[in-house]
Design an enzyme around this catalytic site. Structure first.
Site, PDB file in Angstrom:
ATOM      1  N   ARG A  16      50.817  19.189  47.605  1.00 11.31           N
ATOM      2  CA  ARG A  16      50.794  18.688  46.226  1.00 11.31           C
ATOM      3  C   ARG A  16      50.887  19.801  45.182  1.00 11.31           C
ATOM      4  O   ARG A  16      51.102  19.538  44.013  1.00 11.31           O
ATOM      5  CB  ARG A  16      49.516  17.850  46.010  1.00 11.31           C
ATOM      6  CG  ARG A  16      49.528  16.540  46.776  1.00 11.31           C
ATOM      7  CD  ARG A  16      48.153  15.879  46.833  1.00 11.31           C
ATOM      8  NE  ARG A  16      47.326  16.412  47.906  1.00 11.31           N
ATOM      9  CZ  ARG A  16      46.094  15.977  48.218  1.00 11.31           C
ATOM     10  NH1 ARG A  16      45.549  15.000  47.511  1.00 11.31           N
ATOM     11  NH2 ARG A  16      45.418  16.517  49.209  1.00 11.31           N
ATOM     12  N   ASP A 106      39.741  25.140  48.846  1.00  9.97           N
ATOM     13  CA  ASP A 106      40.312  24.676  47.571  1.00  9.97           C
ATOM     14  C   ASP A 106      39.246  24.195  46.586  1.00  9.97           C
ATOM     15  O   ASP A 106      39.538  23.391  45.704  1.00  9.97           O
ATOM     16  CB  ASP A 106      41.373  23.591  47.820  1.00  9.97           C
ATOM     17  CG  ASP A 106      40.806  22.310  48.414  1.00  9.97           C
ATOM     18  OD1 ASP A 106      39.607  22.287  48.770  1.00  9.97           O
ATOM     19  OD2 ASP A 106      41.569  21.322  48.532  1.00  9.97           O
ATOM     20  N   GLY A 141      36.518  11.660  49.456  1.00 13.97           N
ATOM     21  CA  GLY A 141      35.826  10.857  50.449  1.00 13.97           C
ATOM     22  C   GLY A 141      34.561  10.274  49.811  1.00 13.97           C
ATOM     23  O   GLY A 141      33.880  10.963  49.059  1.00 13.97           O
ATOM     24  N   ARG A 330      50.568  52.485  29.133  1.00 15.47           N
ATOM     25  CA  ARG A 330      51.028  52.241  30.497  1.00 15.47           C
ATOM     26  C   ARG A 330      50.158  53.028  31.471  1.00 15.47           C
ATOM     27  O   ARG A 330      49.347  53.840  31.051  1.00 15.47           O
ATOM     28  CB  ARG A 330      52.508  52.574  30.586  1.00 15.47           C
ATOM     29  CG  ARG A 330      53.361  51.564  29.772  1.00 15.47           C
ATOM     30  CD  ARG A 330      54.770  52.022  29.566  1.00 15.47           C
ATOM     31  NE  ARG A 330      55.363  52.420  30.829  1.00 15.47           N
ATOM     32  CZ  ARG A 330      56.408  53.244  30.941  1.00 15.47           C
ATOM     33  NH1 ARG A 330      56.971  53.749  29.859  1.00 15.47           N
ATOM     34  NH2 ARG A 330      56.882  53.551  32.121  1.00 15.47           N
ATOM     35  N   TYR A 363      56.755  57.838  21.385  1.00 17.13           N
ATOM     36  CA  TYR A 363      56.709  57.695  22.834  1.00 17.13           C
ATOM     37  C   TYR A 363      56.109  58.961  23.417  1.00 17.13           C
ATOM     38  O   TYR A 363      56.680  60.056  23.267  1.00 17.13           O
ATOM     39  CB  TYR A 363      58.108  57.457  23.442  1.00 17.13           C
ATOM     40  CG  TYR A 363      58.026  57.507  24.959  1.00 17.13           C
ATOM     41  CD1 TYR A 363      57.246  56.581  25.641  1.00 17.13           C
ATOM     42  CD2 TYR A 363      58.677  58.504  25.690  1.00 17.13           C
ATOM     43  CE1 TYR A 363      57.108  56.642  27.028  1.00 17.13           C
ATOM     44  CE2 TYR A 363      58.548  58.570  27.069  1.00 17.13           C
ATOM     45  CZ  TYR A 363      57.760  57.635  27.729  1.00 17.13           C
ATOM     46  OH  TYR A 363      57.608  57.698  29.088  1.00 17.13           O
ATOM     47  N   ALA A 377      54.893  60.472  12.952  1.00 17.10           N
ATOM     48  CA  ALA A 377      55.659  59.249  13.210  1.00 17.10           C
ATOM     49  C   ALA A 377      57.008  59.583  13.823  1.00 17.10           C
ATOM     50  O   ALA A 377      57.664  60.545  13.433  1.00 17.10           O
ATOM     51  CB  ALA A 377      55.864  58.490  11.910  1.00 17.10           C
ATOM     52  N   THR A 420      59.128  68.875  10.597  1.00 18.64           N
ATOM     53  CA  THR A 420      59.713  67.549  10.699  1.00 18.64           C
ATOM     54  C   THR A 420      61.164  67.610  11.177  1.00 18.64           C
ATOM     55  O   THR A 420      61.932  68.455  10.739  1.00 18.64           O
ATOM     56  CB  THR A 420      59.649  66.885   9.310  1.00 18.64           C
ATOM     57  OG1 THR A 420      58.283  66.658   9.021  1.00 18.64           O
ATOM     58  CG2 THR A 420      60.406  65.584   9.266  1.00 18.64           C
ATOM     59  N   ARG A 437      66.345  72.531  12.211  1.00 19.02           N
ATOM     60  CA  ARG A 437      67.176  71.463  11.667  1.00 19.02           C
ATOM     61  C   ARG A 437      68.196  72.083  10.712  1.00 19.02           C
ATOM     62  O   ARG A 437      67.973  73.169  10.160  1.00 19.02           O
ATOM     63  CB  ARG A 437      66.320  70.413  10.951  1.00 19.02           C
ATOM     64  CG  ARG A 437      65.495  70.970   9.843  1.00 19.02           C
ATOM     65  CD  ARG A 437      64.590  69.907   9.217  1.00 19.02           C
ATOM     66  NE  ARG A 437      63.887  70.478   8.094  1.00 19.02           N
ATOM     67  CZ  ARG A 437      62.581  70.436   7.922  1.00 19.02           C
ATOM     68  NH1 ARG A 437      61.824  69.834   8.799  1.00 19.02           N
ATOM     69  NH2 ARG A 437      62.036  70.986   6.855  1.00 19.02           N
TER      70      ARG A 437
HETATM   71  C1  UD1 Z   1      38.787  16.617  51.837  1.00 19.20           C
HETATM   72  C2  UD1 Z   1      37.747  15.731  52.523  1.00 19.20           C
HETATM   73  C3  UD1 Z   1      37.232  14.723  51.507  1.00 19.20           C
HETATM   74  C4  UD1 Z   1      36.639  15.451  50.331  1.00 19.20           C
HETATM   75  C5  UD1 Z   1      37.626  16.447  49.711  1.00 19.20           C
HETATM   76  C6  UD1 Z   1      36.881  17.335  48.736  1.00 19.20           C
HETATM   77  C7  UD1 Z   1      38.288  15.475  54.902  1.00 19.20           C
HETATM   78  C8  UD1 Z   1      38.891  14.600  55.931  1.00 19.20           C
HETATM   79  N1  UD1 Z   1      38.343  15.038  53.634  1.00 19.20           N
HETATM   80  O1  UD1 Z   1      39.880  15.821  51.461  1.00 19.20           O
HETATM   81  O2  UD1 Z   1      36.229  13.908  52.095  1.00 19.20           O
HETATM   82  O3  UD1 Z   1      36.203  14.515  49.342  1.00 19.20           O
HETATM   83  O4  UD1 Z   1      38.209  17.296  50.716  1.00 19.20           O
HETATM   84  O5  UD1 Z   1      37.728  18.190  48.033  1.00 19.20           O
HETATM   85  O6  UD1 Z   1      37.761  16.518  55.249  1.00 19.20           O
HETATM   86  N2  UD1 Z   1      42.840  22.117  55.875  1.00 19.20           N
HETATM   87  C9  UD1 Z   1      43.102  22.883  56.985  1.00 19.20           C
HETATM   88  N3  UD1 Z   1      43.678  22.305  58.059  1.00 19.20           N
HETATM   89  C10 UD1 Z   1      43.992  20.992  58.097  1.00 19.20           C
HETATM   90  C11 UD1 Z   1      43.723  20.205  56.938  1.00 19.20           C
HETATM   91  C12 UD1 Z   1      43.139  20.800  55.856  1.00 19.20           C
HETATM   92  O7  UD1 Z   1      42.820  24.079  57.008  1.00 19.20           O
HETATM   93  O8  UD1 Z   1      44.505  20.540  59.133  1.00 19.20           O
HETATM   94  C13 UD1 Z   1      42.212  22.765  54.691  1.00 19.20           C
HETATM   95  C14 UD1 Z   1      43.129  22.765  53.488  1.00 19.20           C
HETATM   96  O9  UD1 Z   1      43.902  23.963  53.460  1.00 19.20           O
HETATM   97  C15 UD1 Z   1      42.146  22.665  52.331  1.00 19.20           C
HETATM   98  C16 UD1 Z   1      40.933  21.970  52.916  1.00 19.20           C
HETATM   99  O10 UD1 Z   1      41.068  22.033  54.312  1.00 19.20           O
HETATM  100  O11 UD1 Z   1      41.755  23.952  51.862  1.00 19.20           O
HETATM  101  C17 UD1 Z   1      40.825  20.515  52.487  1.00 19.20           C
HETATM  102  O12 UD1 Z   1      42.010  19.830  52.841  1.00 19.20           O
HETATM  103  P1  UD1 Z   1      42.680  18.745  51.896  1.00 19.20           P
HETATM  104  O13 UD1 Z   1      43.888  18.261  52.566  1.00 19.20           O
HETATM  105  O14 UD1 Z   1      42.776  19.260  50.531  1.00 19.20           O
HETATM  106  O15 UD1 Z   1      41.550  17.590  51.978  1.00 19.20           O
HETATM  107  P2  UD1 Z   1      41.301  16.425  50.933  1.00 19.20           P
HETATM  108  O16 UD1 Z   1      42.307  15.368  51.137  1.00 19.20           O
HETATM  109  O17 UD1 Z   1      41.147  16.972  49.576  1.00 19.20           O
HETATM  110 CA    CA Z   2      41.341  19.032  48.716  1.00 19.45          CA
END
Ligand code: UD1
Ligand code: CA
Length: 467
Positions: A16, A106, A141, A330, A363, A377, A420, A437
């Protein structure tokens, strides 16, 4: 011995986000999302952390090593089969840990205090989780309770109409007994709408043993970022939090200033509207960073004054030094105390020692400017011959007249005076006057004659064009 290891999930692509960059490397207030999560876990008392990587794991791994060194290990989830499967991939890296702090990469606003509390409330329970009530539960969730107790987490897409109305949600932060975690993960099944192994299902398993503890936290600190609109909202929240922390510590920070995580600011410093402070920037007490300044990895000493639209990177600005408006420092530039550069002065890899000044349009590249020297200047350090860079040295108290070119390598001795408009091509001894000059000639009454001649020429040309 009790040992806590954090497992941070960061293998997903982040579809997304619509980005080539893995989601967890998108930055919030200067640091990738995953950094905020790992740092919060370590600050909360986790002994170390395992980050589960997958999508573009080369990038994520390289970043983590650079940022955290050996406090963070990685585990690979080659195919993304759900959050439960991701934690399974991290299990071998748990080694001798007794508690696992399970987090998603995330959720960049998570606070270490809340994670610390989560570890406390677990006590002897198999699972502890944070829950929160939100104004809009969309996408999260839902927390299902019976008789007040948490019994399960149901993903939005698996909820019935009644469950969809629940406004208590799962931010995705769990403290889990490691022995239980191993058993529970082995028992996960993909019977949900996505056909994935959901980490959230371990909560129902622990609930069957009546072994779930929960605590709540401010929902604004628990947001999960799935797209760039949420990323931007999370970042604004974090900037507000950073600004408020600084204000409470005695700095004036205007609402539209943007100060990245990790920047340090002393008391009574003033950070004006639209200033952007990034990286390892440090601002000393009483310094003033005026409107629109952009600083990357800059050290600003006490009471320095950066006037509007000073742009600086990897530089040092000394006590009571002044820059701008519209100055450009810089990398590897240094202004010692009370040195000053004014509008439209560009400085690169050059030091201006105490009290040295270049007030307008110059500069200064690859130079060393002595104490109290004054650069007029329009002065240019001609540092580049098309092949190599060369050094310009101006010793203490020298005066460089306006519109001079100093052709490097060259040294202007202490107290020397460059007239100058001089093009300096050889060293100037201390206290000497250098002037190079053409002599000016004044021809009395000549201006009207030359103007008449030019006017006639212009009219003739016009006529020729028309015919
Ligand atoms: C998930 C939770 C949800 C919660 C929400 C909170 C689950 C099933 N759902 O949903 O209950 O409310 O986060 O933000 O856990 N990831 C992996 N491997 C995978 C899938 C995901 O490493 O196979 C990692 C993603 O990179 C991400 C994190 O897990 O950093 C969460 O995955 P994401 O797909 O964002 O879960 P949500 O649908 O947000
Ligand atoms: Ca998420």
């Amino acid at each position: 011995m009790n040992k806590t290891t954090a497992i941070v999930l960061a293998a997903g692509k982040g579809t997304r986000m619509k980005s080539d960059l893995p989601k967890v490397l998108h930055r919030v207030a200067g640091a990738p999302m995953v950094d905020h999560v790992v740092q919060a876990a370590l600050d909360a008392g986790a002994d170390d952390a395992v980050v589960v990587v997958g999508h573009r794991r080369d990038l994520v791994e390289a970043h983590l090593t650079e940022r955290f060194g050996d406090r963070v290990r990685t585990a690979v989830q080659a195919e993304q089969k759900g959050t439960g499967h991701a934690v399974m991939c991290g299990l071998p890296e748990l080694k001798d840990a007794t508690t696992a702090l399970l987090l998603y990469g995330d959720t960049p606003l998570v606070r270490s205090d809340d994670l610390g509390r989560l570890l406390e409330v677990r006590g002897q329970q198999k699972v502890a989780l944070i829950t929160c009530k939100v104004p809009d539960p969309m996408g999260y969730g839902r927390i299902l309770r019976e008789g007040g107790r948490v019994v399960a987490i149901r993903e939005q897409r698996d909820c019935n109409a009644e469950q969809l109305l629940v406004d208590e949600v799962n931010p995705g932060m769990y403290a889990v007994d490691v022995a239980f975690l191993r058993e529970a993960l082995a028992a996960l099944t993909p019977d949900n709408e996505q056909g994935e192994l959901y980490l959230t299902d371990i909560v129902a398993m622990a609930a069957r043993h009546e072994s779930v503890a929960d605590c709540d936290a401010d929902h604004r600190t628990l947001v999960g970022v799935n797209d760039r609109a949420q990323l931007s909202a999370a970042e604004e929240d974090l900037y507000r939090r950073i600004g408020d922390d600084l204000r409470r510590a005695g700095c004036t920070v205007r609402a539209s200033a943007r100060i990245d995580v990790g920047v340090e600011i002393g008391t009574d410093a003033i950070i004006e509207h639209g200033a952007v402070l990034r990286g390892k920037t440090k601002v000393g007490p009483g310094a003033r960073i005026d409107v629109g300044c952009v600083l990357d990895d800059v050290e600003v000493a006490a009471e320095a004054y950066l006037k509007p639209y000073t742009v600086a990177s990897e530089s040092i600005i000394g006590e009571r030094a002044q820059t701008g408006p519209f100055a450009h420092l810089r990398p590897q530039s240094q202004l010692d105390e009370e040195a000053k550069i004014g509008n439209f002065v560009e400085v690169k890899k050059t030091r201006l020692r105490k009290g040295a000044k270049a007030s307008h349009l110059a500069y200064l590249g690859d130079g060393d400017v002595g104490e109290n020297a004054n650069i007029g200047a329009g002065t240019i350090f001609c540092n580049y011959d098309g092949f190599q860079k060369h050094k310009t040295i101006i010793e203490a108290g020298a005066f460089i007249g306006s519109d001079s070119q100093l052709v490097a390598p060259v040294t202007i001795g202490a107290g020397a005076y460059v007239g100058t408009g001089t093009t300096v091509t050889k060293d100037v001894p201390a206290d000497a006057l250098a002037i190079g000059r053409a002599k000016q000639a004044n021809k009395e009454g000549y201006a009207p004659r030359i103007k008449a001649r030019m006017k006639a020429a212009k009219e003739a040309a016009k006529k020729a064009e028309g015919s």
